[in-house]
Design a protein around this motif. Structure first.
Motif, PDB file in Angstrom:
ATOM      1  N   ILE A  33       2.893  -5.860  -6.157  1.00  0.00           N
ATOM      2  CA  ILE A  33       2.409  -4.634  -6.796  1.00  0.00           C
ATOM      3  C   ILE A  33       2.430  -3.491  -5.789  1.00  0.00           C
ATOM      4  N   ARG A  34       2.700  -2.301  -6.288  1.00  0.00           N
ATOM      5  CA  ARG A  34       2.813  -1.105  -5.443  1.00  0.00           C
ATOM      6  C   ARG A  34       1.667  -0.166  -5.808  1.00  0.00           C
ATOM      7  N   VAL A  35       0.637  -0.158  -4.960  1.00  0.00           N
ATOM      8  CA  VAL A  35      -0.584   0.557  -5.329  1.00  0.00           C
ATOM      9  C   VAL A  35      -0.870   1.691  -4.350  1.00  0.00           C
ATOM     10  N   GLY A  36      -0.973   2.908  -4.865  1.00  0.00           N
ATOM     11  CA  GLY A  36      -1.244   4.071  -4.037  1.00  0.00           C
ATOM     12  C   GLY A  36      -2.629   4.644  -4.268  1.00  0.00           C
ATOM     13  N   SER A  37      -2.806   5.362  -5.349  1.00  0.00           N
ATOM     14  CA  SER A  37      -4.044   6.121  -5.551  1.00  0.00           C
ATOM     15  C   SER A  37      -5.300   5.258  -5.611  1.00  0.00           C
ATOM     16  N   SER A  38      -5.209   4.027  -6.064  1.00  0.00           N
ATOM     17  CA  SER A  38      -6.413   3.174  -6.088  1.00  0.00           C
ATOM     18  C   SER A  38      -6.848   2.762  -4.684  1.00  0.00           C
ATOM     19  N   ALA A  41       0.857  -1.187   0.000  1.00  0.00           N
ATOM     20  CA  ALA A  41       0.000   0.000   0.000  1.00  0.00           C
ATOM     21  C   ALA A  41       0.893   1.238   0.000  1.00  0.00           C
ATOM     22  N   VAL A  42       0.890   1.964  -1.096  1.00  0.00           N
ATOM     23  CA  VAL A  42       1.780   3.124  -1.236  1.00  0.00           C
ATOM     24  C   VAL A  42       1.105   4.356  -0.618  1.00  0.00           C
ATOM     25  N   SER A  43       1.639   4.751   0.541  1.00  0.00           N
ATOM     26  CA  SER A  43       0.959   5.758   1.360  1.00  0.00           C
ATOM     27  C   SER A  43       1.663   7.113   1.364  1.00  0.00           C
ATOM     28  N   LYS A  44       2.598   7.310   0.458  1.00  0.00           N
ATOM     29  CA  LYS A  44       3.338   8.589   0.392  1.00  0.00           C
ATOM     30  C   LYS A  44       2.376   9.771   0.313  1.00  0.00           C
ATOM     31  N   THR A  45       2.708  10.820   1.012  1.00  0.00           N
ATOM     32  CA  THR A  45       1.944  12.079   1.117  1.00  0.00           C
ATOM     33  C   THR A  45       0.646  11.950   1.924  1.00  0.00           C
ATOM     34  N   GLY A 103       4.120  -2.994 -11.299  1.00  0.00           N
ATOM     35  CA  GLY A 103       2.707  -2.672 -11.358  1.00  0.00           C
ATOM     36  C   GLY A 103       2.288  -1.663 -10.315  1.00  0.00           C
ATOM     37  N   MET A 104       1.551  -0.634 -10.770  1.00  0.00           N
ATOM     38  CA  MET A 104       1.025   0.421  -9.910  1.00  0.00           C
ATOM     39  C   MET A 104      -0.486   0.505 -10.170  1.00  0.00           C
ATOM     40  N   SER A 105      -1.152   1.535  -9.642  1.00  0.00           N
ATOM     41  CA  SER A 105      -2.611   1.608  -9.784  1.00  0.00           C
ATOM     42  C   SER A 105      -3.073   1.413 -11.232  1.00  0.00           C
ATOM     43  N   GLY A 106      -2.393   2.066 -12.161  1.00  0.00           N
ATOM     44  CA  GLY A 106      -2.866   2.063 -13.541  1.00  0.00           C
ATOM     45  C   GLY A 106      -2.557   0.800 -14.327  1.00  0.00           C
ATOM     46  N   ASN A 156      -6.476  10.029  -5.058  1.00  0.00           N
ATOM     47  CA  ASN A 156      -5.421  10.784  -5.742  1.00  0.00           C
ATOM     48  C   ASN A 156      -4.593  11.596  -4.761  1.00  0.00           C
ATOM     49  N   ARG A 157      -3.327  11.744  -5.098  1.00  0.00           N
ATOM     50  CA  ARG A 157      -2.463  12.624  -4.297  1.00  0.00           C
ATOM     51  C   ARG A 157      -2.597  14.049  -4.819  1.00  0.00           C
ATOM     52  N   ASN A 158      -2.386  15.011  -3.920  1.00  0.00           N
ATOM     53  CA  ASN A 158      -2.562  16.412  -4.310  1.00  0.00           C
ATOM     54  C   ASN A 158      -1.501  16.904  -5.255  1.00  0.00           C
ATOM     55  N   PHE A 194      13.888  -8.078  -8.301  1.00  0.00           N
ATOM     56  CA  PHE A 194      14.017  -6.880  -9.131  1.00  0.00           C
ATOM     57  C   PHE A 194      12.742  -6.053  -9.064  1.00  0.00           C
ATOM     58  N   MET A 195      12.900  -4.767  -9.361  1.00  0.00           N
ATOM     59  CA  MET A 195      11.757  -3.870  -9.423  1.00  0.00           C
ATOM     60  C   MET A 195      11.799  -3.129 -10.761  1.00  0.00           C
ATOM     61  N   GLY A 196      10.633  -2.889 -11.332  1.00  0.00           N
ATOM     62  CA  GLY A 196      10.607  -2.142 -12.586  1.00  0.00           C
ATOM     63  C   GLY A 196       9.385  -1.242 -12.676  1.00  0.00           C
ATOM     64  N   MET A 197       9.561  -0.108 -13.336  1.00  0.00           N
ATOM     65  CA  MET A 197       8.435   0.794 -13.604  1.00  0.00           C
ATOM     66  C   MET A 197       8.282   0.937 -15.106  1.00  0.00           C
ATOM     67  N   ALA A 198       7.092   0.664 -15.576  1.00  0.00           N
ATOM     68  CA  ALA A 198       6.855   0.730 -17.021  1.00  0.00           C
ATOM     69  C   ALA A 198       6.649   2.178 -17.462  1.00  0.00           C
ATOM     70  N   ASN A 235       1.920  15.563  -7.712  1.00  0.00           N
ATOM     71  CA  ASN A 235       2.409  14.395  -8.433  1.00  0.00           C
ATOM     72  C   ASN A 235       3.808  14.006  -7.954  1.00  0.00           C
ATOM     73  N   LEU A 236       3.939  12.801  -7.440  1.00  0.00           N
ATOM     74  CA  LEU A 236       5.260  12.384  -6.971  1.00  0.00           C
ATOM     75  C   LEU A 236       5.670  11.089  -7.623  1.00  0.00           C
ATOM     76  N   MET A 270      10.791   0.957   1.243  1.00  0.00           N
ATOM     77  CA  MET A 270      11.202   2.195   0.585  1.00  0.00           C
ATOM     78  C   MET A 270      11.122   1.984  -0.923  1.00  0.00           C
ATOM     79  N   ILE A 271      10.246   2.748  -1.570  1.00  0.00           N
ATOM     80  CA  ILE A 271      10.065   2.555  -3.014  1.00  0.00           C
ATOM     81  C   ILE A 271      10.644   3.704  -3.830  1.00  0.00           C
ATOM     82  N   GLY A 272      11.132   4.743  -3.156  1.00  0.00           N
ATOM     83  CA  GLY A 272      11.605   5.923  -3.874  1.00  0.00           C
ATOM     84  C   GLY A 272      13.062   5.818  -4.284  1.00  0.00           C
TER      85      GLY A 272
HETATM   86  C1  LIG Z   1       3.930   6.536  -6.180  1.00  0.00           C
HETATM   87  C2  LIG Z   1       4.494   5.236  -6.591  1.00  0.00           C
HETATM   88  C3  LIG Z   1       3.661   4.116  -6.783  1.00  0.00           C
HETATM   89  C4  LIG Z   1       2.162   4.142  -6.634  1.00  0.00           C
HETATM   90  O1  LIG Z   1       1.557   4.879  -7.650  1.00  0.00           O
HETATM   91  P1  LIG Z   1      -0.034   4.864  -7.886  1.00  0.00           P
HETATM   92  O2  LIG Z   1      -0.173   5.198  -9.319  1.00  0.00           O
HETATM   93  O3  LIG Z   1      -0.600   5.911  -6.988  1.00  0.00           O
HETATM   94  O4  LIG Z   1      -0.519   3.510  -7.547  1.00  0.00           O
HETATM   95  C5  LIG Z   1       4.282   2.914  -7.124  1.00  0.00           C
HETATM   96  N1  LIG Z   1       5.606   2.813  -7.278  1.00  0.00           N
HETATM   97  C6  LIG Z   1       6.435   3.870  -7.116  1.00  0.00           C
HETATM   98  C7  LIG Z   1       7.891   3.687  -7.297  1.00  0.00           C
HETATM   99  C8  LIG Z   1       5.901   5.110  -6.774  1.00  0.00           C
HETATM  100  O5  LIG Z   1       6.731   6.148  -6.603  1.00  0.00           O
END
Ligand SMILES: *Cc1c(COP(=O)(O)O)cnc(C)c1O
Length: 223
Positions: free
Chosen positions: A209-214, A21-25, A193-196, A218-220, A149-153, A222-223, A65-67
């Motif tokens: 999977i790393r899911v925040g906004s779903s 659960a991605v809880s940043k901000t 994998g993220m919300s989208g 939405n976050r106020n 491993f971790m990847g962002m598409a 964009n991070l 830590m996902i950042g």
């Molecule tokens: C913010 C973030 C997410 C979550 O993004 P959502 O689109 O809100 O689900 C997942 N991974 C990383 C690395 C992020 O920075």
């Protein structure tokens, strides 16, 4: 809504896929609500924010830590962080190892692979990952464990492109898993994998999977 969102996502994913659960901000109350609904794994992208939340919330939470990492801040989370997703330098592994050792811990790490076609994303090429895994230095790092491993598409709606990016990392992951024999390396997690795009990521082999906004809305900003 947080509870409902969480349950809906949990019901829609296979049991072997871990939900972070991605809880940043988001404020403590939102995290507490997710906690009360049974969530125990939270992801943050700023070390200071994660430390503050760690101090305020129950101690059975696993903090990830996902950042993107700044080496000089690793020390602030070394006593509690459960998994670090965004490692894209051998130098960072050396620093994590050093800080973990001070606390007599072994810190789990994911190497971040660059799979997006955009050049704004951090991460290592597959060749660079292989170089890290076959380096002399890595054999000396006894207080870290590389667990996957971790990847962002790419940020796109093009499902074909997303599938290609995810499956390329899945294939690379399987190949490395089959041949890597390091004491401090046990490749079992593929964080994609993220919300989208998490459904597509799971179809292409994601185990985390790393899911925040779903979950939290939405976050106020964009991070
Ligand atoms: C913010 C973030 C997410 C979550 O993004 P959502 O689109 O809100 O689900 C997942 N991974 C990383 C690395 C992020 O920075």
């Amino acid at each position: 809504m947080i509870k409902e969102n969480l349950l809906k996502i949990k019901q829609s994913i296979p049991e072997n896929v871990t939900l972070v659960a991605v809880s940043k901000t988001k404020p403590i109350e939102d995290l507490q609500e997710a906690y009360d609904a049974g969530q125990r794994i939270f992801g943050e992208n700023k070390i200071q924010e994660m430390v503050d939340k760690y101090d305020a919330l129950p101690k059975d939470i696993q903090w990830q830590m996902i950042g993107h990492l700044q080496s000089n801040k690793v020390k602030y989370m070394a006593h509690f962080v459960d998994l670090i997703h965004g490692v894209d330098k051998l130098k960072t592994l050396v620093e994590i190892n050093k800080q973990a050792k001070k606390h007599n811990r072994i810190i789990n790490c994911l190497l971040q692979a660059r799979i997006a076609k955009e050049d704004t994303k951090f991460g290592l090429t597959f060749d660079e990952i292989e170089a890290v895994l076959s380096s002399e230095k890595i054999t000396e790092l006894q207080n870290i464990k590389i667990v996957g491993f971790m990847g962002m598409a790419t940020f796109t709606d093009d499902e074909l492109q997303l599938s290609e990016e995810f499956s390329s990392l899945k294939n690379f992951f399987e190949a490395q898993k089959a041949k890597t024999v390091l004491k401090n390396c046990n490749l079992e997690i593929l964080s994609m994998g993220m919300s989208g795009d998490y459904q597509l990521a799971i179809k292409n082999g994601s185990t985390m999977i790393r899911v925040g906004s779903s979950i939290f809305g939405n976050r106020n900003y964009n991070l």
